[in-house]
Design a protein around this motif. Sequence first.
Motif, mmCIF file in Angstrom:
data_model
loop_
_atom_site.group_PDB
_atom_site.id
_atom_site.type_symbol
_atom_site.label_atom_id
_atom_site.label_comp_id
_atom_site.label_asym_id
_atom_site.label_seq_id
_atom_site.Cartn_x
_atom_site.Cartn_y
_atom_site.Cartn_z
ATOM 1 N N ILE A 94 1.212 -1.149 0.004
ATOM 2 C CA ILE A 94 -0.319 0.147 0.229
ATOM 3 C C ILE A 94 0.481 1.088 0.068
ATOM 4 N N ASP A 95 2.136 1.436 0.681
ATOM 5 C CA ASP A 95 2.388 2.556 1.144
ATOM 6 C C ASP A 95 3.460 2.840 -0.707
ATOM 7 N N GLU A 96 4.099 2.186 -1.301
ATOM 8 C CA GLU A 96 4.681 2.489 -1.930
ATOM 9 C C GLU A 96 4.136 2.624 -3.571
ATOM 10 N N ASN A 97 2.421 1.515 -3.419
ATOM 11 C CA ASN A 97 1.549 2.349 -4.560
ATOM 12 C C ASN A 97 1.112 3.867 -4.455
ATOM 13 N N LEU A 98 0.748 3.984 -3.393
ATOM 14 C CA LEU A 98 0.612 5.397 -2.641
ATOM 15 C C LEU A 98 0.993 5.935 -2.891
ATOM 16 N N ALA A 99 1.962 5.341 -1.614
ATOM 17 C CA ALA A 99 2.787 7.229 -1.051
ATOM 18 C C ALA A 99 3.344 7.367 -2.551
ATOM 19 N N PHE A 100 3.798 7.035 -3.192
ATOM 20 C CA PHE A 100 4.456 7.826 -4.317
ATOM 21 C C PHE A 100 3.928 7.344 -6.024
ATOM 22 N N SER A 101 2.749 7.939 -5.614
ATOM 23 C CA SER A 101 2.247 7.276 -7.163
ATOM 24 C C SER A 101 1.671 8.340 -7.808
ATOM 25 N N THR A 102 1.075 10.183 -7.440
ATOM 26 C CA THR A 102 1.599 10.510 -7.397
ATOM 27 C C THR A 102 1.922 12.031 -7.774
ATOM 28 N N PRO A 103 2.117 13.209 -7.668
ATOM 29 C CA PRO A 103 2.834 14.076 -7.318
ATOM 30 C C PRO A 103 2.306 14.507 -6.018
ATOM 31 N N SER A 104 1.121 14.392 -5.977
ATOM 32 C CA SER A 104 0.216 15.446 -4.066
ATOM 33 C C SER A 104 0.687 14.355 -3.562
ATOM 34 N N ASN A 105 0.631 12.524 -3.899
ATOM 35 C CA ASN A 105 1.249 11.931 -2.364
ATOM 36 C C ASN A 105 2.635 11.473 -2.320
ATOM 37 N N VAL A 106 3.356 12.070 -3.213
ATOM 38 C CA VAL A 106 4.422 12.192 -2.697
ATOM 39 C C VAL A 106 4.905 13.200 -2.146
ATOM 40 N N ASP A 107 4.439 14.637 -2.446
ATOM 41 C CA ASP A 107 4.420 15.426 -1.385
ATOM 42 C C ASP A 107 3.871 15.355 -0.390
ATOM 43 N N GLY A 120 11.485 6.328 -2.421
ATOM 44 C CA GLY A 120 11.118 6.700 -3.296
ATOM 45 C C GLY A 120 10.684 7.747 -4.120
ATOM 46 N N ALA A 121 10.654 8.595 -3.643
ATOM 47 C CA ALA A 121 10.751 10.129 -4.290
ATOM 48 C C ALA A 121 12.313 9.541 -6.221
ATOM 49 N N THR A 122 13.221 8.805 -5.261
ATOM 50 C CA THR A 122 14.043 8.603 -6.652
ATOM 51 C C THR A 122 13.439 7.628 -7.941
ATOM 52 N N SER A 148 11.989 8.041 -11.814
ATOM 53 C CA SER A 148 12.238 7.350 -13.031
ATOM 54 C C SER A 148 11.430 7.062 -13.288
ATOM 55 N N ASN A 149 9.943 6.919 -13.048
ATOM 56 C CA ASN A 149 8.821 6.930 -13.639
ATOM 57 C C ASN A 149 7.953 7.907 -14.020
ATOM 58 N N GLY A 150 8.724 8.994 -14.089
ATOM 59 C CA GLY A 150 7.807 10.800 -14.465
ATOM 60 C C GLY A 150 6.975 10.643 -13.048
ATOM 61 N N ILE A 151 7.097 10.595 -13.000
ATOM 62 C CA ILE A 151 5.204 10.988 -11.981
ATOM 63 C C ILE A 151 6.002 12.790 -11.270
ATOM 64 N N ILE A 152 7.159 12.923 -11.310
ATOM 65 C CA ILE A 152 7.586 13.315 -10.723
ATOM 66 C C ILE A 152 9.224 14.268 -11.464
#
Length: 526
Positions: A39-52, A139-141, A145-149
């Motif tokens: 859940i952490d990996e799928n949600l926390a770093f899945s969108t720019p707002s979730n990363v922030d 996660g941010a790295t 690399s996936n183009g999310i941020i």
Amino acid sequence: MNKNIIKKLGLILSLSVVAYTSTSCSRDEIIDLQPFNSIDENLAFSTPSNVDLTVMGVYNAAQNGFYYTSPGAANTPRGYAFGAAYFEQGDMRGEDMVNTATFYQLTYTATYDAGTPNNVHHWENLYALINKANIVIDGATKAASNGIISSSVKDGYLGEMYFFRALAHLELLKHFARPYNFTAGATHPGVPYRDFAITSPATVDQALTVGRGTVAENYAKIIADLNNAESLTPSKAARTGNFKITRINKEAAIALKTRVYLNMRDWSKVLTEGAKLATAYSLTAAPSGVFTANYNNTESIFSLENSAATNPGVNAALASMYNNRSLICISPIIWRNPRWLATDKRREEGLMVRTGSGVKFTNKYKDVTNLTDASPIIRYAEVLLSMAEANARLGNTAPAIAQLNQVRNRALAAPATEAYTAASFANATELIDAIVTERRIEFLGEGMRWNDIHRLMYDDLIPTPGIPAKVANAMPTAGMFTLGTPYTGPYGVPVVPKEDFKILWPFPLSTTVNNPTLAAQQNPGW
């Protein structure tokens, strides 16, 4: 942060559960909670707002921390690792604030052991914060690399996490390791430096092999992390509003390096780093300015934000502990120090001090209703006094006195006649003693006393004896605060000599029972 953001953080940041396991590295805990990892990996770093939001969750962890009342119980905010608990632990190990009740009595009286809750929570929450920072670094790295941020956004986040990682390890060294100059080359044991995320049984096994590096190795990694933070984070000028103070920036990393280099006794580098901040900050006109405008002043470099919606609560918030509940008061030891002039504005009733039944309390933290006072982690006054000490130790007397006066003069009733001059000091030892005393006065109630006691234990000029003698753990009497003579007693808590094993806190039992590497490297005597 508003309540909706806090709720969303709660959903996304099951990171906090994963991070907690890093304190003891129990495989069973990791396996039981493994479904949350995905859940952490799928949600926390899945969108720019979730990363922030995830990044802001690390700030929340630094501000609030938690403790568990029993296995499996919900976590309860308690002001760890850099909320009120950080300030209280730093103050209660010293002699300039008095613990009036029982909250931090074991810390104050040095009667702790490997199961003492305050110290256990300090260790666990610091390593939990470190693990969260490491999770965000990974996660941010990956998100970049996936183009999310973007790469630049990723760099900013990484810089903030490197700062937190450095700050947390520095705090651990203050309590669980001897000072830098205890051995030649600082080759004595430090703490485990966690620079990878613990999120799975494999990384638990990896963590179990990481023992104590040397203090020199620890400090080298702290400096490396802060250099990365300096190069990656935006500058103060690029931040807006409260974020200029409450969000880590390039200048905060530089300022923290002056503290680190002071501990390392690298005087020249203290001056090099401090000089970088000369145009970015200035002292507020009055010493109270930092505390009447927590989130908008020229002096605060980095403070953690508190709000009505998110704060450590009545059992841990700064205004609650130091002010409303009167659980910690100013000690007569510092109140009656002759270098603290009777007319000094830092004694000003209502602004800086509150008097109750003749007993003196700090009034730096004022909002006893909503508990919104910022937690001051580092401000420009510290940088100036660190530079003053570095200059004094290098024989640069004139700039040392000028920097000392820069902080002190704003509190004086008559600076023209009360300011220090070269004639005020017979030698460098007296000047350095005045600078360190000024730090005691200026940062009273800000959790900084133990850092100076710790770093100066083996100093060549003004060594501290260990844990100093203190006023008894109880509410002092009004008569003990009478000005005119230095305080000479009574002392209810004796000196703990620097050679005593109790100078160092023991690694918590919650760690050593699960980690054979650290069990074998426990601090001597415990």
